[in-house]
Design an enzyme around this catalytic site. Structure first.
Site, short mmCIF file in Angstrom:
data_model
loop_
_atom_site.label_atom_id
_atom_site.label_comp_id
_atom_site.label_asym_id
_atom_site.label_seq_id
_atom_site.Cartn_x
_atom_site.Cartn_y
_atom_site.Cartn_z
CG HIS A 1 -2.45 11.64 -1.87
ND1 HIS A 1 -2.52 11.68 -3.33
CD2 HIS A 1 -3.54 12.50 -1.54
CE1 HIS A 1 -3.49 12.45 -3.79
NE2 HIS A 1 -4.19 12.81 -2.73
CB SER B 1 -5.31 13.39 -8.44
OG SER B 1 -5.07 12.68 -7.01
NE ARG B 2 -9.61 18.31 -10.38
CZ ARG B 2 -9.90 18.58 -9.08
NH1 ARG B 2 -9.21 19.13 -8.13
NH2 ARG B 2 -11.25 18.54 -8.91
#
Ligand code: AMP
Length: 287
Positions: free
Chosen positions: A37, A187-188
């Site tokens: 990100h 994120s996972r």
């Protein structure tokens, strides 16, 4: 950096910036920020005078039984990281504001782009993605929006929607950011146990091996896929959802590898499901 939850306030701030001639760069995310990100935000900082980050875990892109409720969240940490990237506006709307009870409008990108891969495994996923991205574009009014090649098909769908609806937004695709051992950042990844995480490195190894086979002159997709399937399935926790060689623009399967070939995969390691992709021959384009 201002944090704004109210949709009208956000839209007014962005409309005013646009009217004042300021170029708006936008990075939509679901939060729990990582270097992937941040690479988008840094590029956005270079391209825009007003840098907008949205954090919204979009319920309409999650299917029944998927991880909407358990999706990782840490706004305080995201806020710090956003400040470090010199974000001007952090948009953090509530789900009930984006989708009030009488909400009835959805954006559907039809056709082969969404019928395959993630679209086939996760029915309704891209309807949710296209709807929220269209809404966010109307609220944020960006001149340029940045997306990661990590979600290769999502980027293709957003590009299709933007062109089809004549949205005045430049879509920029950014390279996949990986951990030093090759695991694509996500994120996972926090869902992975230590053992699953170790096994998940087989994905980056498979992508590298696929590139090597292509560089060695192998052109038959079936031969490459068989070799990579064996590599991944050697991991006891791995269950392949899909493993395909597709044309980068149409996402249609290719029997023979050429400069437009991309390897795309989705694999469960226990409960967590990871996606990854990479070009086979032409490394020049990020996506
Ligand atoms: P997400 O929060 O997972 O919805 O992702 C928000 C944006 O960040 C999307 O455009 C993703 O493609 C992008 N992104 C996620 N992971 C990575 C990564 N490892 N490298 C580059 N971009 C990423």
């Amino acid at each position: 950096m201002d944090i704004i939850s109210d949709i009208t306030e956000m839209q007014n701030r962005c409309l005013a910036a646009r009217a004042a001639g300021r170029k708006i760069a936008f990075v939509p995310t679901m939060g729990f920020l990582h270097e992937g990100h941040l690479s988008l935000l840094r590029e956005g900082r270079k391209r825009g005078e007003l840098l907008v980050l949205s954090i919204f875990v979009n319920p309409t892109q999650f299917g029944q039984g998927e991880d909407l409720d358990s999706y990782p969240r840490d706004l305080a940490r995201d806020e710090r990281l956003a400040r470090d990237c010199a974000v001007d506006l952090l948009f953090y709307p509530a789900a009930a504001a984006i989708y009030p009870p009488d909400y009835a409008t959805f954006v559907n990108v039809d056709g082969p782009l969404t019928a395959t891969l993630e679209g086939a495994c996760r029915p309704g996923h891209f309807r949710g993605v296209a709807t929220v991205v269209a809404k966010l574009f109307v609220i944020v009014q960006p001149h340029v929006a940045l997306f990661g090649c990590k979600d290769f098909q999502q980027l293709a769908v957003v590009q299709r929607m933007t062109a089809d609806l004549n949205l005045p937004v430049e879509i920029v695709g950014m390279p996949i950011v990986r951990e030093t051992d090759g695991l694509a950042m996500s994120s996972r990844n926090v869902y992975l146990s230590a053992d699953e995480r170790r096994q998940a490195l087989s994905l980056a190894r498979a992508l590298a091996h696929g590139r090597q086979l292509a560089a060695d002159g192998v052109r038959e997709s079936g031969a490459v896929l068989t070799a990579l399937q064996a590599m991944i399935e050697a991991q006891p926790a791995a269950r392949i959802d899909y493993l395909r060689i597709c044309h980068r623009a149409t996402l249609q399967e290719q029997e023979r590898i050429d400069a437009d070939s991309v390897l795309l995969l989705a694999v469960f390691f226990g409960k967590p499901r990871l996606i990854d992709n990479g070009p086979l021959l032409d490394q020049a384009k990020p996506c």
